[in-house]
Scaffold this active site. Structure first.
Site, PDB file in Angstrom:
ATOM      1  N   HIS A 191     -32.569  17.789 -10.572  1.00  0.00           N
ATOM      2  CA  HIS A 191     -31.704  17.049 -11.488  1.00  0.00           C
ATOM      3  C   HIS A 191     -31.489  15.636 -10.989  1.00  0.00           C
ATOM      4  O   HIS A 191     -31.399  15.394  -9.792  1.00  0.00           O
ATOM      5  CB  HIS A 191     -30.365  17.759 -11.698  1.00  0.00           C
ATOM      6  CG  HIS A 191     -29.676  18.189 -10.443  1.00  0.00           C
ATOM      7  ND1 HIS A 191     -30.077  19.283  -9.724  1.00  0.00           N
ATOM      8  CD2 HIS A 191     -28.612  17.678  -9.782  1.00  0.00           C
ATOM      9  CE1 HIS A 191     -29.281  19.436  -8.669  1.00  0.00           C
ATOM     10  NE2 HIS A 191     -28.384  18.465  -8.681  1.00  0.00           N
ATOM     11  N   HIS A 236     -28.863  12.520 -11.183  1.00  0.00           N
ATOM     12  CA  HIS A 236     -27.485  12.145 -11.521  1.00  0.00           C
ATOM     13  C   HIS A 236     -27.503  10.709 -12.061  1.00  0.00           C
ATOM     14  O   HIS A 236     -28.045   9.813 -11.414  1.00  0.00           O
ATOM     15  CB  HIS A 236     -26.601  12.143 -10.271  1.00  0.00           C
ATOM     16  CG  HIS A 236     -26.392  13.471  -9.622  1.00  0.00           C
ATOM     17  ND1 HIS A 236     -25.267  14.246  -9.833  1.00  0.00           N
ATOM     18  CD2 HIS A 236     -27.149  14.167  -8.743  1.00  0.00           C
ATOM     19  CE1 HIS A 236     -25.338  15.347  -9.099  1.00  0.00           C
ATOM     20  NE2 HIS A 236     -26.462  15.326  -8.426  1.00  0.00           N
ATOM     21  N   ASP A 296     -21.981  16.225 -15.982  1.00  0.00           N
ATOM     22  CA  ASP A 296     -21.657  16.980 -14.767  1.00  0.00           C
ATOM     23  C   ASP A 296     -20.222  17.472 -14.894  1.00  0.00           C
ATOM     24  O   ASP A 296     -19.308  16.712 -15.234  1.00  0.00           O
ATOM     25  CB  ASP A 296     -21.812  16.071 -13.534  1.00  0.00           C
ATOM     26  CG  ASP A 296     -21.800  16.876 -12.242  1.00  0.00           C
ATOM     27  OD1 ASP A 296     -20.797  17.581 -11.989  1.00  0.00           O
ATOM     28  OD2 ASP A 296     -22.763  16.787 -11.476  1.00  0.00           O
ATOM     29  N   ILE A 297     -20.023  18.747 -14.636  1.00  0.00           N
ATOM     30  CA  ILE A 297     -18.715  19.379 -14.829  1.00  0.00           C
ATOM     31  C   ILE A 297     -17.685  18.902 -13.785  1.00  0.00           C
ATOM     32  O   ILE A 297     -16.474  18.988 -14.013  1.00  0.00           O
ATOM     33  CB  ILE A 297     -18.869  20.924 -14.799  1.00  0.00           C
ATOM     34  CG1 ILE A 297     -17.718  21.613 -15.490  1.00  0.00           C
ATOM     35  CG2 ILE A 297     -19.036  21.465 -13.399  1.00  0.00           C
ATOM     36  CD1 ILE A 297     -17.749  21.544 -16.956  1.00  0.00           C
ATOM     37  N   GLU A 302     -27.371  21.739  -3.915  1.00  0.00           N
ATOM     38  CA  GLU A 302     -26.484  22.816  -4.370  1.00  0.00           C
ATOM     39  C   GLU A 302     -27.171  23.728  -5.390  1.00  0.00           C
ATOM     40  O   GLU A 302     -27.187  24.949  -5.222  1.00  0.00           O
ATOM     41  CB  GLU A 302     -25.237  22.164  -4.982  1.00  0.00           C
ATOM     42  CG  GLU A 302     -24.029  23.060  -5.096  1.00  0.00           C
ATOM     43  CD  GLU A 302     -22.878  22.301  -5.751  1.00  0.00           C
ATOM     44  OE1 GLU A 302     -22.463  22.728  -6.833  1.00  0.00           O
ATOM     45  OE2 GLU A 302     -22.433  21.279  -5.186  1.00  0.00           O
TER      46      GLU A 302
HETATM   47  P1  AMP Z   1     -26.287  18.904  -6.222  1.00  0.00           P
HETATM   48  O1  AMP Z   1     -27.293  20.018  -6.274  1.00  0.00           O
HETATM   49  O2  AMP Z   1     -25.756  18.681  -4.839  1.00  0.00           O
HETATM   50  O3  AMP Z   1     -26.777  17.646  -6.879  1.00  0.00           O
HETATM   51  O4  AMP Z   1     -25.026  19.408  -7.079  1.00  0.00           O
HETATM   52  C1  AMP Z   1     -25.162  20.037  -8.336  1.00  0.00           C
HETATM   53  C2  AMP Z   1     -24.357  19.307  -9.376  1.00  0.00           C
HETATM   54  O5  AMP Z   1     -24.316  20.116 -10.536  1.00  0.00           O
HETATM   55  C3  AMP Z   1     -22.913  19.038  -8.959  1.00  0.00           C
HETATM   56  O6  AMP Z   1     -22.616  17.667  -9.175  1.00  0.00           O
HETATM   57  C4  AMP Z   1     -22.105  19.961  -9.849  1.00  0.00           C
HETATM   58  O7  AMP Z   1     -20.853  19.429 -10.203  1.00  0.00           O
HETATM   59  C5  AMP Z   1     -23.019  20.117 -11.059  1.00  0.00           C
HETATM   60  N1  AMP Z   1     -22.826  21.366 -11.769  1.00  0.00           N
HETATM   61  C6  AMP Z   1     -22.812  22.611 -11.253  1.00  0.00           C
HETATM   62  N2  AMP Z   1     -22.600  23.537 -12.214  1.00  0.00           N
HETATM   63  C7  AMP Z   1     -22.474  22.852 -13.374  1.00  0.00           C
HETATM   64  C8  AMP Z   1     -22.240  23.227 -14.732  1.00  0.00           C
HETATM   65  N3  AMP Z   1     -22.077  24.502 -15.095  1.00  0.00           N
HETATM   66  N4  AMP Z   1     -22.157  22.247 -15.671  1.00  0.00           N
HETATM   67  C9  AMP Z   1     -22.309  20.958 -15.321  1.00  0.00           C
HETATM   68  N5  AMP Z   1     -22.548  20.532 -14.060  1.00  0.00           N
HETATM   69  C10 AMP Z   1     -22.614  21.461 -13.091  1.00  0.00           C
END
Ligand code: AMP
Length: 130
Positions: free
Chosen positions: A92, A94, A28-29, A87
């Site tokens: 996904h 975590h 995760d970035i 988001e």
């Molecule tokens: P959520 O949908 O609330 O689980 O959030 C999406 C997750 O994806 C967040 O923790 C972001 O930090 C992560 N994220 C978004 N864009 C990227 C990316 N380009 N590379 C890695 N992680 C990402």
């Protein structure tokens, strides 16, 4: 195409941890803790519980392999698992290494994580996945 599909396709760089024919794992970035990893299906599906039973079971088994790699690569008591997913419209999981429960506080992220350290962590996890 979601941002995660673009990562899987290699259009957007990532700190890759693992992949097989159906699933992909990368850091995760905006990690809540060092080693925070996302596991995603290569086939786009927004909501994790819309994934077909067999595919979801396979995704969890893939996540288990990644979690074992995280636990070997980084000091932690357990690897926490959660699904938030509001988001990015691409399911996904975590995975977050935990020394204490507070290590999985999604309100407190590591500020501007060092790229070299992220690369080293991704490589360490990848090399510990069987
Ligand atoms: P959520 O949908 O609330 O689980 O959030 C999406 C997750 O994806 C967040 O923790 C972001 O930090 C992560 N994220 C978004 N864009 C990227 C990316 N380009 N590379 C890695 N992680 C990402």
């Amino acid at each position: 195409m979601t941002i995660f599909s673009r990562i899987i396709a290699g259009e957007i760089p990532c700190y890759k941890v693992a992949e097989n024919d159906k699933f992909f794992a990368f850091l995760d970035i905006n990690p809540v803790n060092w080693g925070h990893t996302l596991v995603v299906p290569k086939k786009e599906e927004d909501y994790i519980f819309d994934i077909a039973d067999e595919d979801l079971a396979e995704m969890m088994v893939f996540a288990k392999k990644v979690a074992k790699g995280i636990k070997k690569a980084l000091p932690c008591r357990k690897v926490g698992v959660t699904v938030l997913g509001l988001e990015v419209p691409h399911a996904h999981i975590h995975l977050v290494p935990l020394q204490k429960e507070g290590d999985m506080d999604f309100k407190s992220k590591i500020d501007n994580p060092d790229a070299e350290k992220m690369k080293e962590i991704a490589e360490a996890i990848a090399s510990n996945i069987e």
